[in-house]
Structure formats: C-alpha cells, structure tokens
Design an enzyme around this catalytic site. Structure first.
Site, PDB file in Angstrom:
ATOM      1  N   GLY A 288       0.782  -1.227   0.000  1.00  0.00           N
ATOM      2  CA  GLY A 288       0.000   0.000   0.000  1.00  0.00           C
ATOM      3  C   GLY A 288       0.813   1.276   0.000  1.00  0.00           C
ATOM      4  CE1 TYR A 289       3.313   1.654   4.346  1.00  0.00           C
ATOM      5  CE2 TYR A 289       5.603   0.993   4.100  1.00  0.00           C
ATOM      6  CZ  TYR A 289       4.490   1.173   4.890  1.00  0.00           C
ATOM      7  OH  TYR A 289       4.548   0.870   6.233  1.00  0.00           O
ATOM      8  N   GLY A 290       2.419   4.095  -1.505  1.00  0.00           N
ATOM      9  CA  GLY A 290       2.434   4.681  -2.834  1.00  0.00           C
ATOM     10  C   GLY A 290       1.768   3.791  -3.863  1.00  0.00           C
ATOM     11  CG  ASP A 291      -2.015   3.329  -4.580  1.00  0.00           C
ATOM     12  OD1 ASP A 291      -2.405   2.788  -3.531  1.00  0.00           O
ATOM     13  OD2 ASP A 291      -2.562   4.326  -5.074  1.00  0.00           O
TER      14      ASP A 291
END
Length: 315
Positions: free
Chosen positions: A52-55
């Site tokens: 989920g970090y920066g998609d």
C-alpha cells in the site's frame, strides 16, 4: 550494527530498520539510493515496505535497487498486504484471495521470488481471522515468504492470532508484530507488548520518533520542508502537536542537552532498548537525516534519564 533475533525465530535483523513509506512518492530514486547505501554501510539489514505504500511505488523503487545497491542476500526484505488506495480511498481487505494476490504482485514489483517477512498490514472484521491466517500458511508452504507476522493488531487480536497459529503443528507461527510505539504513543505497553513477549513475537515499532515530532523540529512551528507541512501528512503529524506532546518533547530536549545528544538520538535509543522491541523502523526524508539515526549504535541511556522520560511520557 548489532543483529537481533526476531521474536523466538531464527531470523536475525538489524536493531534499526529502514522504512520506505514515502519512497516513490515524496522520496525519489536518487534519495532512496543514498538512504539505502547509508543504511547498508552502517550494517543495517531490515528493509520494510508494503504493497500500500504509494500504491506499490515503494516496492517498485526497491526492486530497482536490489542487486544494484545491495545484494538480495544482504537484506531482510519485509513487506505487508491488506491496505490499498488504488480506488482513491483507503480500502482494507484481509481475505485469503486478496492477500495472496497482493503478495504475488509485491514479488513482481520487488523483482524477487520470496520475501523474508510478510505481514498482514491491518486487522479487519470483514474476514474471519482463520481465513486471513491461512494466507500466511500458504505463503510459507509455497516458498513466497520465509517468515510471517501481523501489523497494527491490538493486544487481544495479537494473542488470538498467535495462539491460533500455535494450536496445530504445521501452521506458520507468527514472528512479529509491527505497531506504532514512541515516547508519544506508549499504548502498546499495556497489552500488545506483554502478548508479544509471551507468545514469542518480536515488536517492530513504526514511527519511533513520534511521526517526526520527537526530533524537536516542530518546537517553534511547522517547517515548510517538513512532512507536517504537506497535505497528506499534516494531520498525521498534527495529532502530537498538542500540550501533552509539547511537554514530552521538552523533556526529551532537556535530556538531550544534558547528555550532549540530539533529541532524535534520545527518543530513538529509548524505544530501541525497550523490553520486547526487536527493531524500530525509521523513515527519513533525507539521507542526512537517516545518518543521524544510524549514529546511535554505540549509545545507551543512563537509568536516571530513562526514569525521567518514563515519568514525563507515562499515562
């Protein structure tokens, strides 16, 4: 840098981890490269990211650096699954199908065939816990992950998940729990830390510097180049810019003045050496900031300073 066992497992990790939440978004390739070089040169091994970090941008950037800046066998690569923002909104999904699909996508972005530690990023009420945990079992048995853990679980959730996995031989026992922990947020000491210690999980604190507030940078306002000044992190940082937060920061600053240290060093050494903690995850805006954190290896707090910090930050 010293290495510690992750909980009761045989996995060894550096006693500081490198967080990459902003990589690929606020932290570009050049800055990320400099941070990873500094981290590796200091003996750091635990590299933490999430789908989920920066998609996925964080994982993609890390994938370009593995084999170039560091060898795959020189790092302990950790990622997480369960949170997505691809719809523009924060979506949580801990179903078995979603988690395993997310893991496969993470491996592709990272350019590796397995991760060393795979963690469920968040608890949800929408999926039965036993279904979520079967995804961890499958990740281990398929060779896609070497160890598994959880993140952002409460004390009872941590205990329930760890006990479930220990109940039947052959299930993947939990190696770790990643939770917020700092002098500004000590809530995990009541139940999460005791559960983790009793059940053999290593604690990986995120935001050990109180979302940057414990560095003292916000004592006289919000610097224009800080995360607190950005639209997506302003509220995240702002929750600790209250009267209680200011009191704790001033206590850290007084301790730092007395020791000849920086506030960052005081706050980070405090959490690194707390009972049950394996490795605080440090996220830095610049390589220069990261080097300030990496410089604590030989430092330890005197008992009287620890007691004073406990007094000023306790409930």
């Amino acid at each position: 840098m010293q290495q510690r066992s992750l909980g009761s497992t045989g996995l060894k990790v550096s006693r500081l981890g490198l967080g990459t939440m902003t990589w690929g978004r606020d932290t570009d390739e050049h800055e990320a490269r400099d941070q990873l070089i500094a981290f590796a040169e200091a003996g750091g091994t635990l590299l933490d990211t999430a789908a989920g970090y920066g998609d996925g941008a964080s994982e993609e950037l890390i994938g370009t650096l593995i084999g170039d800046v560091v060898g795959r066998d020189e790092i302990v690569l950790a990622t997480k699954a369960g949170i997505s923002r691809r719809t523009g909104q924060r979506v949580t999904d801990t179903s078995r199908g979603h988690l395993l699909t997310s893991l496969d996508a993470s491996l592709k972005r990272l350019g590796v065939d397995h991760v060393d530690l795979w963690q469920v990023h968040v608890w949800t009420d929408d999926t039965p816990l036993e279904e979520t945990l079967t995804a961890l079992d499958l990740a281990i048995t398929s060779g896609r992950a070497s160890y598994v853990g959880v993140s952002n679980y409460s004390g009872w959730q941590t205990a329930q998940a760890a006990t479930w996995q220990r109940a039947v031989p052959g299930r993947a026992t939990l190696a770790s729990t990643q939770v917020e922990y700092s002098l500004l947020n000590r809530g995990i000491e009541h139940e999460v830390v005791p559960a983790a210690r009793a059940l053999g999980l290593g604690v990986l604190p995120w935001s050990p510097l109180g979302r940057g507030v414990l560095t003292g940078k916000y004592r006289s306002g919000t610097p224009s180049d800080s995360r607190g000044a950005t639209e997506h992190f302003g509220g995240f940082v702002g929750v600790y810019l209250d009267e209680r937060g200011r009191s704790i920061v001033e206590g850290v600053a007084r301790a730092a003045d007395g020791l000849g240290w920086s506030p960052l060093e005081v706050a980070l050494v405090w959490v690194r050496d707390r009972p049950g903690v394996t490795s605080p995850i440090v996220g830095a805006r610049t390589a220069s900031q990261l080097r300030g954190a990496l410089g604590i290896e030989e430092l330890s707090l005197p008992r009287e300073i620890v007691d004073a910090l406990d007094d000023v930050s306790g409930d």
